[in-house]
Motif scaffolding. Structure first.
Motif, short mmCIF file in Angstrom:
data_model
loop_
_atom_site.label_atom_id
_atom_site.label_comp_id
_atom_site.label_asym_id
_atom_site.label_seq_id
_atom_site.Cartn_x
_atom_site.Cartn_y
_atom_site.Cartn_z
N GLY A 91 -1.38 5.24 -3.00
CA GLY A 91 -1.58 4.87 -1.62
C GLY A 91 -2.52 3.67 -1.43
N GLU A 101 0.81 -1.21 0.00
CA GLU A 101 0.00 0.00 0.00
C GLU A 101 0.85 1.27 0.00
N ASP A 102 1.99 1.22 0.68
CA ASP A 102 2.83 2.42 0.78
C ASP A 102 3.77 2.57 -0.39
#
Length: 615
Positions: free
Chosen positions: A290, A284-285
């Motif tokens: 995002g 996700e990062d």
């Protein structure tokens, strides 16, 4: 009949003989003799009374005979002298038994006389009582005689009425009662003999055939028994078949248990030696956009698909960093639209721009006659769109993008057709199917509101895909928004089932339709392989493939069948030999290659296996 005279007169005379005037002087011997004489006479009178009243019938001469019959109940109608007999009967005295009341009265008198004290001198009182009783008895006797006479008269009247009724009956049916009595007696005797004989025969029949069953009942029971026997034989056969299946299932169960234990051991070994499952939340990062964008990209995908998504994200970043692509040269293995030496500029379009460009290329391809091959058409399209000088740069740019983004539906299909891994007829047929579905749903929308019921959706799917199984239809309906607790009257916006997002991705309904097509094609080819009965490395002739295709799909028409054979053996459709020609045996190909070629083409079932062959 005169009343009997009383028998107690001697008693009264004896009493009067011994009366003496009072006050007379008598000596002792005379007194003693007188007392002895009186005692002796008193004893004699008591014996006389006891003898007189011990027999009750001597009080009155009551008749002792009794007639056995007062009314002729069984008189025969054929007796012509019945009136004479009746008159003689009436002349005879009717014997009447003594009434019970008189018997009770005599018994009472007898008891009273025995209880009287005869030692006293009240003879006058006794005489009065006896006279009174005799008078009462005479009155009762006269009353009874009156009743008896009245009864005789009534009986005579009753018999007279019976005679009159019989006379009327004889007058009305002279044919019956006018017969000869002897003849009637003989007929009666014969009838009684017949009755006796019939009764004996009936008893004999009952004794001999009492346990015999009627033929109708026997045949009915025999029929029922036969039906039950047939059912028993059928059930016995079913039972034996079930026993065999049970044995087979037991063997399969044991085999399954062994496989389960083996798989369990392998699973434990894999869990011990394999690497842990990746934590995809770590991406996700790293991915641009995002957590929200990663959630969108990872939704509904397995680990293998998530790896492709992650590689696409990484490759997209690397692709944007490149300014030039190195040329691949002019080798035979290089596609014609990529044959170039030197550096080629990277045009760096966005993903959306590439998708729009591919859609435009498909639109133009569909309107053309499709005479040239698809790679040549693609390069011509780029030259026409961007000019000859920029066509090669755009060709390399688009090729690198569609090779990278395999998860995108538009790019992956275009790449497969461009590289020859799939026939463009597959894409065209899929688009035609989707357009046909949309047209059918629009026709079902009578109000043109973009809404149809679930029942309309099911009807459209079944009419468009008549050979799909029921579970496949339900899968499509679920992809379209149907749920098991939904009603057939629920409305859906069918136009939303066919829209695409900005990256060209179809809705779940169209994706499910494509997945089912791929699965059904795999099943069809697997069935063809089993029908051929050959290994993948074996060679097969064209007649063998033709026969196998007709066996698994008898509804194939000649044109479609020749198209399948043309794709499998790489011969022009017009040059496919007819059945029975000599040259068809000379066309041979390996089974594996034939199946791979058919996998690339648009091949699908045209009917059920049980249908009649197409002419």
């Amino acid at each position: 009949m005169a009343s009997p005279k009383p028998r107690c007169s001697s008693f009264a005379t004896t009493s009067r003989t011994h009366m003496r005037p009072s006050g007379e002087t008598i000596d002792d011997s005379f007194v003693t003799e007188t007392k002895n004489t009186q005692n002796r006479k008193l004893s004699q009178k008591r014996k006389t009374l006891s003898c007189q009243f011990s027999i009750g019938d001597q009080l009155s001469p009551w008749p002792t005979y009794t007639s056995a019959q007062t009314i002729l109940h069984n008189r025969k109608p054929c007796s012509y002298d019945y009136r004479k007999r009746a008159g003689s009967w009436l002349k005879q005295p009717l014997g009447i038994t003594k009434p019970r009341y008189l018997e009770q009265l005599e018994n009472y008198l007898r008891k009273e006389l025995l209880l009287l004290d005869l030692s006293t001198d009240s003879t006058q009182e006794l005489r009065l009582q006896v006279s009174k009783l005799r008078k009462n008895l005479a009155e009762e006797y006269l009353r009874y005689l009156s009743e008896r006479d009245a009864r005789k008269i009534l009986i005579a009247d009753l018999n007279e009425l019976r005679y009159q009724r019989e006379d009327r009956s004889l007058a009305q049916s002279p044919g019956i009662w006018g017969e000869d009595p002897v003849k009637l007696t003989l007929a009666l005797k014969m009838a009684r003999q017949d009755l006796t004989r019939t009764q004996m025969e009936l008893n004999t029949m009952k004794a001999n055939f009492g346990d015999v069953v009627p033929r109708r009942d026997f045949e009915m029971q025999e029929k029922t028994n036969k039906e039950l026997q047939e059912q028993l034989d059928s059930l016995r056969g079913d039972y034996e078949e079930v026993c065999k299946e049970h044995e087979i299932l037991l063997q399969l169960h044991m085999t399954t248990l062994k496989e389960r234990d083996q798989f369990h051991s392998e699973l434990q070994e894999i869990q011990r030696t394999s690497t842990p499952r990746p934590d995809w939340s770590k991406c996700e990062d790293v991915v641009a956009g995002g957590p929200d964008r990663w959630q969108m990209l990872a939704e509904g995908k397995n680990s293998d698909q998530l790896v492709d998504v992650l590689l696409e994200e990484i490759g997209e970043g690397l692709l944007r960093e490149k300014d030039f692509f190195p040329g691949l040269g002019y080798g035979e293995a290089i596609p014609p639209f990529l044959r170039f030496d030197g550096l080629v500029e990277n045009k760096k379009p966005t993903k959306k721009d590439v998708i729009n460009l591919l859609k435009d290329a498909w639109k133009q391809r569909l309107v053309e006659e499709q005479k040239e091959k698809f790679p040549d058409f693609f390069f011509s399209f780029l030259e026409h769109r961007f000019g000859p000088g920029e066509a090669m740069a755009w060709a390399y740019t688009i090729f690198e993008n569609i090779k990278l983004f395999r998860s995108n539906e538009v790019m992956s299909q275009f790449y497969a057709v461009l590289m020859g891994k799939r026939s463009e007829s597959v894409y065209i047929k899929q688009k035609e199917t989707v357009a046909q579905l949309l047209k059918e749903m629009t026709n079902a929308d009578s109000q043109n509101e973009g809404l149809i019921t679930m029942e309309n959706l099911s009807t459209v799917l079944k009419s468009t895909f008549p050979f799909k199984k029921e579970e496949k239809i339900l899968e499509l309906m679920e992809a379209g928004g149907w749920h098991p607790n939904s009603s057939n009257a629920d409305l859906i916006n069918y136009r939303l089932l066919f829209i695409e997002d900005e990256e060209g991705q179809s809705m779940p309904f169209v994706q499910k339709l494509w997945e089912q097509y791929v699965d059904e094609k795999d099943e069809y080819l697997q069935e063809l392989k089993q029908e051929l009965g050959l290994e993948l490395h074996d060679e097969v002739t064209l007649p063998k493939v033709r026969e196998a295709l007709m066996n698994i799909d008898p509804s194939l028409d000649k044109q479609t069948l020749n198209g399948y054979l043309s794709g499998a053996f790489q011969v022009p459709r017009t040059e496919v030999p007819e059945k029975g020609e000599e040259k068809e045996d000379g066309i041979v190909v390996q089974v594996k290659i034939a199946l791979e070629r058919l996998q690339m083409t648009d091949i699908r079932r045209m009917g059920s296996r049980e249908q009649e062959p197409a002419s």
